[in-house]
Design a protein around this motif. Structure first.
Motif, PDB file in Angstrom:
ATOM      1  N   VAL A  32       1.014  -1.129  -0.061  1.00 42.50           N
ATOM      2  CA  VAL A  32      -0.069  -0.055  -0.084  1.00 42.50           C
ATOM      3  C   VAL A  32       0.823   1.184  -0.019  1.00 42.50           C
ATOM      4  O   VAL A  32       0.646   2.288  -0.588  1.00 42.50           O
ATOM      5  CB  VAL A  32      -0.725  -0.036   1.097  1.00 42.50           C
ATOM      6  CG1 VAL A  32      -1.720   1.492   1.326  1.00 42.50           C
ATOM      7  CG2 VAL A  32      -1.950  -1.171   1.092  1.00 42.50           C
ATOM      8  N   ASP A  33       1.900   1.199   0.923  1.00 35.71           N
ATOM      9  CA  ASP A  33       2.726   2.358   0.979  1.00 35.71           C
ATOM     10  C   ASP A  33       3.523   2.650  -0.726  1.00 35.71           C
ATOM     11  O   ASP A  33       3.883   3.851  -0.668  1.00 35.71           O
ATOM     12  CB  ASP A  33       3.762   2.280   1.940  1.00 35.71           C
ATOM     13  CG  ASP A  33       3.463   2.279   3.342  1.00 35.71           C
ATOM     14  OD1 ASP A  33       2.299   2.768   3.378  1.00 35.71           O
ATOM     15  OD2 ASP A  33       3.901   1.621   4.249  1.00 35.71           O
ATOM     16  N   THR A  34       3.776   1.671  -1.623  1.00 33.77           N
ATOM     17  CA  THR A  34       4.347   1.933  -2.656  1.00 33.77           C
ATOM     18  C   THR A  34       3.496   1.802  -3.741  1.00 33.77           C
ATOM     19  O   THR A  34       3.860   1.489  -4.822  1.00 33.77           O
ATOM     20  CB  THR A  34       5.478   0.919  -2.688  1.00 33.77           C
ATOM     21  OG1 THR A  34       5.035  -0.127  -2.626  1.00 33.77           O
ATOM     22  CG2 THR A  34       6.550   1.085  -1.788  1.00 33.77           C
ATOM     23  N   LEU A  35       2.186   1.955  -3.354  1.00 31.54           N
ATOM     24  CA  LEU A  35       0.947   1.908  -4.419  1.00 31.54           C
ATOM     25  C   LEU A  35       1.310   2.825  -5.565  1.00 31.54           C
ATOM     26  O   LEU A  35       1.505   4.175  -5.359  1.00 31.54           O
ATOM     27  CB  LEU A  35      -0.219   1.984  -3.646  1.00 31.54           C
ATOM     28  CG  LEU A  35      -1.372   1.835  -4.590  1.00 31.54           C
ATOM     29  CD1 LEU A  35      -1.539   0.096  -5.211  1.00 31.54           C
ATOM     30  CD2 LEU A  35      -2.840   2.065  -3.922  1.00 31.54           C
ATOM     31  N   SER A  36       1.279   2.531  -6.664  1.00 33.87           N
ATOM     32  CA  SER A  36       1.426   3.287  -7.924  1.00 33.87           C
ATOM     33  C   SER A  36      -0.139   4.247  -8.130  1.00 33.87           C
ATOM     34  O   SER A  36      -1.246   3.725  -7.954  1.00 33.87           O
ATOM     35  CB  SER A  36       1.664   2.717  -9.282  1.00 33.87           C
ATOM     36  OG  SER A  36       1.611   3.533 -10.370  1.00 33.87           O
ATOM     37  N   VAL A  37       0.058   5.335  -8.518  1.00 37.51           N
ATOM     38  CA  VAL A  37      -1.199   6.121  -8.917  1.00 37.51           C
ATOM     39  C   VAL A  37      -1.998   5.298 -10.012  1.00 37.51           C
ATOM     40  O   VAL A  37      -3.467   5.546  -9.869  1.00 37.51           O
ATOM     41  CB  VAL A  37      -0.961   7.468  -9.405  1.00 37.51           C
ATOM     42  CG1 VAL A  37      -0.305   8.363  -8.086  1.00 37.51           C
ATOM     43  CG2 VAL A  37       0.048   7.434 -10.494  1.00 37.51           C
ATOM     44  N   CYS A  38      -1.479   4.654 -10.642  1.00 33.83           N
ATOM     45  CA  CYS A  38      -1.954   3.652 -11.917  1.00 33.83           C
ATOM     46  C   CYS A  38      -2.857   2.542 -11.288  1.00 33.83           C
ATOM     47  O   CYS A  38      -3.616   2.231 -11.915  1.00 33.83           O
ATOM     48  CB  CYS A  38      -1.040   3.255 -12.956  1.00 33.83           C
ATOM     49  SG  CYS A  38      -0.136   4.905 -13.660  1.00 33.83           S
ATOM     50  N   ASP A  39      -2.725   2.328 -10.319  1.00 34.14           N
ATOM     51  CA  ASP A  39      -3.326   1.223  -9.486  1.00 34.14           C
ATOM     52  C   ASP A  39      -4.310   1.455  -8.687  1.00 34.14           C
ATOM     53  O   ASP A  39      -5.131   0.425  -8.355  1.00 34.14           O
ATOM     54  CB  ASP A  39      -2.168   0.291  -8.601  1.00 34.14           C
ATOM     55  CG  ASP A  39      -1.109  -0.201  -9.476  1.00 34.14           C
ATOM     56  OD1 ASP A  39      -1.095  -0.592 -10.789  1.00 34.14           O
ATOM     57  OD2 ASP A  39       0.030  -0.407  -8.876  1.00 34.14           O
ATOM     58  N   SER A  40      -4.418   2.684  -8.518  1.00 36.39           N
ATOM     59  CA  SER A  40      -5.664   3.114  -7.565  1.00 36.39           C
ATOM     60  C   SER A  40      -6.418   4.348  -8.106  1.00 36.39           C
ATOM     61  O   SER A  40      -7.680   4.309  -8.476  1.00 36.39           O
ATOM     62  CB  SER A  40      -5.227   3.317  -6.160  1.00 36.39           C
ATOM     63  OG  SER A  40      -4.189   4.309  -6.315  1.00 36.39           O
TER      64      SER A  40
END
Length: 453
Positions: free
Chosen positions: A13-21
């Motif tokens: 979650v901490d390294t979540l890409s903007v493209c994934d969410s």
């Protein structure tokens, strides 16, 4: 085991890409290196900076418009070694931290429609490759609060809608004290900035200026225009008149816009010096009633091949007629828009139907007079309706009255000049009313004598 999974999920979650969410991403795989990478659309995403997200490894463009941003700070979303375009328009940004942009490859940034009043001189220090900067419709009131020292490659700037006009009348755009624009700038837009006059030598340091938009101000006179210009928009200024001297030294000018100004006529030879001109707009000029047939010079009337203009628009003005001598030059145009003028549809305008005007440009090309033809589409009318009979009868009546007056004047002059001087003109008139001797009254004594007898 469960603890390991929990830590893994937290890390993910901490390294979540903007493209994934929270954002929409599309990879652009064009051959050019300038356009390769993810196009990331995070517009209308309120609270984007509050989410602990990061950008893809290779991003080309990031759109953060309409996201209700009020301040820009250093964040992972604004760190990229590949980003070329950043869109931040239509937010409520009032402040930008000096170290916010860590984008060494950025070429374009749009900060229009925000609430900026000041930009720190260090704000652009990491944007040395920036070429395009849009600061339109913010709240700048003085040019000194804008600093462009680090933007050595900037070639286009838009400052529309900021009330910096009074400041620009005192401080040059290319001020050399450190905050002015560099000499590499090729496009400047200062529309609606409240500029009343353009001081002498205002553009003297603009060695390569190609496009200038200075519309929507309060300029009344044509100023000293940079000779390097290819595009000039002077629209929506109260300019009273134009002359050939105004455009005498503009060999490269290709586009000229004079829409909604206050000119009353397009005089002779005014556009003759503009040999490179291809597009001319004279739209919505409510005072414009005269378009001289020599506006482009005499040569184009004698040889239309010398007429290199491609597009002309005078729609929405007050032109009532054009000289037939313009038929051949105007016939050379690719695009001609004459709509929205109060045309007099008589025999002097019938030649207009010979022009090759496309259908989209004659829907509102209509007659204003005579009354029987009011609002009729000119290209729907047969040529026989373009008559001058009423005009000729009117002219004939005027000539008859003038001739009668001349005859009376001639007769009066003859009487006063050629009548014998020894005859009093008063006596002549008196004799005209003196009774004849044949009707003289007899003496009273003779009459009485006859009665007595």
């Amino acid at each position: 085991m469960h603890i390991i999974i929990i830590f893994y999920l937290i890390y993910k979650v901490d390294t979540l890409s903007v493209c994934d969410s929270v954002c929409v991403c599309k990879y652009n795989n064009q051959i050019s290196d300038d356009y390769q990478g993810e196009t990331v659309d995070c517009s209308y995403n309120v609270g984007i900076f509050d989410n602990n997200v990061s950008l893809p490894n290779k991003v080309h463009s990031l759109d953060l418009s309409f996201s209700n941003l009020s301040r820009i700070d250093s964040t992972a979303v604004l760190r990229s070694k590949t980003m070329r375009e950043l869109i931040l328009n239509n937010n409520a940004i009032t402040d930008i931290a000096p170290d916010s942009f860590s984008l060494p490859e950025l070429r374009k940034i749009d900060l229009s429609y925000n609430s900026l009043e000041f930009i720190d001189k260090e704000t652009f220090k990491n944007l040395k490759k920036l070429q395009y900067l849009n600061l339109a419709n913010n709240k700048f009131t003085t040019f000194e609060k804008l600093t462009f020292h680090y933007l050595s490659n900037l070639n286009e700037i838009i400052l529309d809608g900021n009330r910096i006009g009074p400041s620009l009348e005192e401080v040059n755009l290319f001020d050399r004290s450190g905050f002015g624009l560099t000499q590499k700038v090729q496009t400047i837009s200062i529309s609606r900035v409240g500029l009343n006059i353009v001081p002498d030598n205002f553009f003297v340091d603009a060695y390569d200026l190609r496009k200038l938009v200075i519309s929507g101000n309060k300029i009344t006179d044509i100023f000293e225009i940079p000779f390097t210009l290819e595009y000039l928009d002077l629209s929506d200024n109260p300019i009273q008149e134009i002359s050939s001297e105004d455009f005498a030294d503009l060999p490269a000018l290709r586009v000229l816009k004079l829409n909604n100004v206050s000119i009353r006529e397009v005089p002779e030879y005014v556009f003759e010096p503009l040999h490179a001109l291809r597009t001319l707009e004279l739209e919505r000029n409510k005072n414009l009633t005269i378009f001289d047939k020599l506006a482009f010079g005499r040569d184009v009337l004698q040889d239309p091949n010398d007429f290199l203009l491609e597009r002309l628009s005078i729609k929405g003005s007050r032109i009532k007629k054009l000289d037939k001598d313009l038929l051949d030059p105007l016939g050379q145009l690719i695009q001609l828009d004459l709509q929205g003028n109060p045309w007099i549809c008589d025999c002097d305008l019938v030649w207009l139907k010979e022009l090759q005007i496309t259908e989209q440009y004659y829907e509102h090309l209509r007659c204003f007079t005579p009354k029987p033809l009011y609002n009729a589409r000119i290209f729907d009318l047969d040529a026989k309706y373009f008559t001058c009979g009423a005009k000729k009868r009117h002219v004939g009546g005027i000539l008859a009255i003038v001739s009668f007056c001349l005859i009376l004047a001639t007769l009066a002059i003859w009487i006063f000049l050629f009548l014998p001087k020894y005859i009093s003109r008063g006596n002549v008139i008196q004799q005209m009313y003196t009774p004849s001797t044949a009707y003289s009254i007899l003496p009273m004594s003779a009459t009485v004598h006859d009665y007595r007898n």
